[in-house]
Design an enzyme around this catalytic site. Sequence first.
Site, mmCIF file in Angstrom:
data_model
loop_
_atom_site.group_PDB
_atom_site.id
_atom_site.type_symbol
_atom_site.label_atom_id
_atom_site.label_comp_id
_atom_site.label_asym_id
_atom_site.label_seq_id
_atom_site.Cartn_x
_atom_site.Cartn_y
_atom_site.Cartn_z
ATOM 1 N N ARG A 50 0.855 -1.193 0.000
ATOM 2 C CA ARG A 50 0.000 0.000 0.000
ATOM 3 C C ARG A 50 0.880 1.227 0.000
ATOM 4 O O ARG A 50 1.124 1.839 1.044
ATOM 5 C CB ARG A 50 -0.898 -0.011 1.233
ATOM 6 N N ASP A 52 2.261 4.936 -0.172
ATOM 7 C CA ASP A 52 1.706 6.203 0.288
ATOM 8 C C ASP A 52 1.648 7.233 -0.848
ATOM 9 O O ASP A 52 2.189 7.017 -1.928
ATOM 10 C CB ASP A 52 2.585 6.771 1.418
ATOM 11 N N TYR A 109 12.302 -2.523 -2.015
ATOM 12 C CA TYR A 109 12.106 -1.092 -2.255
ATOM 13 C C TYR A 109 13.438 -0.469 -2.628
ATOM 14 O O TYR A 109 14.497 -0.914 -2.174
ATOM 15 C CB TYR A 109 11.569 -0.391 -1.005
ATOM 16 N N ARG A 194 11.063 4.995 4.315
ATOM 17 C CA ARG A 194 11.347 6.432 4.422
ATOM 18 C C ARG A 194 11.960 6.760 5.777
ATOM 19 O O ARG A 194 12.831 7.632 5.876
ATOM 20 C CB ARG A 194 10.071 7.225 4.187
#
Lengths: 284, 284
Positions: A50, A52, A109, A194
């Site tokens: 999911r 952002d 990622y 992040r």
Amino acid sequence: MKRYALKLAYDGSSYAGWQVQPHTPTVAGMLEGQLARLIGEPVRVVGAGRTDAGVHAWGQIVHWDTAKPLPTPFLSRLNALLPGDIRALALYEAAPDFHARHSALRRTYRYWLRTYPNPFLRAYSMEVPTPLDLSCLEQAAALLVGEHDFAAFGKEVSRYSHTRCQVVHASWAYSDGLYEFRIEANRFLRAMVRALVGAQVRLAQGRLSWERFRAALLQQDRRWGLYLAPPQGLFLWEVTYPPNSLYLLERYEFLSTAFSTGAASTAAPKLAPDSTGAPPRSAQ
Amino acid sequence: MKRYALKLAYDGSSYAGWQVQPHTPTVAGMLEGQLARLIGEPVRVVGAGRTDAGVHAWGQIVHWDTAKPLPTPFLSRLNALLPGDIRALALYEAAPDFHARHSALRRTYRYWLRTYPNPFLRAYSMEVPTPLDLSCLEQAAALLVGEHDFAAFGKEVSRYSHTRCQVVHASWAYSDGLYEFRIEANRFLRAMVRALVGAQVRLAQGRLSWERFRAALLQQDRRWGLYLAPPQGLFLWEVTYPPNSLYLLERYEFLSTAFSTGAASTAAPKLAPDSTGAPPRSAQ
């Protein structure tokens, strides 16, 4: 009823994230609307990650169920309906018990940082004012590998039954002013990449101490403050599933890696793409 | 009065081209407005190449004159005023007789084509439906090298005193679905690179005959019809000037090549950028 899966790339700049929300443009909402037009019935999709608002994907995987036969060629017809910032790259038939989120063994990622102004990467990387010490970043990434409780590196961590993640790979690479962080794990907490990038950048800038970074990682000490690197540098890159869970139906043969340096080779393209193949080991 | 020059990169997607026009956003108009704010007097800039609407630049060179001392650091202050899709990469003091357009010895353009959907390159490349024959493209590019009259490959060619151009380099490269055309010449006619790409793509697709292509190049036969490849694949890449015409005052030390594949190396950055240097041989 059959279960299908898609591999998606999207530029998240114009979307309030992946997840469907009323009256707000989201990637899943846009995809569901155009899949419904193409298939001729309402569609609900489930994504592996999911992402952002502002976060991008190069290899997001989604699944949905339908009893209707899919129109062919599926990818080009779907892409003709979708906006240019969302592209379907591959179509799979999935095992009945496949689930894009729950079946994922690992997700990868990538995050890009740069030390110079670049109008073409402004939506795809974070700009830092001065060069960072690469060996410091590498030492920090090495500490992340293994199973840790990442409670100090996530948002809304109380909603998880537990916050332990197995990081199988974490590394930094550097080339000509561009830093790339790559991390692969069995699961990620909300905003975790992040937060990890934010902490490592602060370490390299001397604004976070090693003691506090280690305490956050080893004792879930949240006093370092959770500095989130901006979303635009982040890409959901790849999702890995158990063998035989996805059977490739259609794909684009040639796929460069999101961007290109223009350092192209002169190897000749194969002129006859084969669009089907044996069941892949992962969605890649 | 001193003459200064800037090296600029810009994403042309949101602009009606380089050249100043009333009531229309242009790159030169935006630059002049912010230079005037920073320097404190009206500024008129001259660019090496007048890029069309939607065309990008990685190494556009501009010059302007002022009697005022420039504020320092100049680049970061100018970039703080400019929108994110226009970035100043280097500042030079120019010889009094330097002229960004007239002094240029050679200009290099690059054009990207791709055979697959990519949400990150949609504004920076042309999508073709099927792979192209690279050897056909290479043969066509080889024909372009040398001095030719390119009257059949330009728009508004009647406004030029002559339409001969010396092409010193023209080549195609290919990697993973991405084709790159690179051309370097002493001058370019309006829309010439897009016309050359359009003709070569049609050749490779079998929609333009070699006879007609050769006739266009060797006899200025315009019957092939001037098919312009779309602007978003085109970059003004580099401009070369005579030795000692530009003296570097300030620049960013690290500059990746417009995009990146993420295939970053792990070579460590030098942590102490030197922002001035000896007079460069070219603006690069």
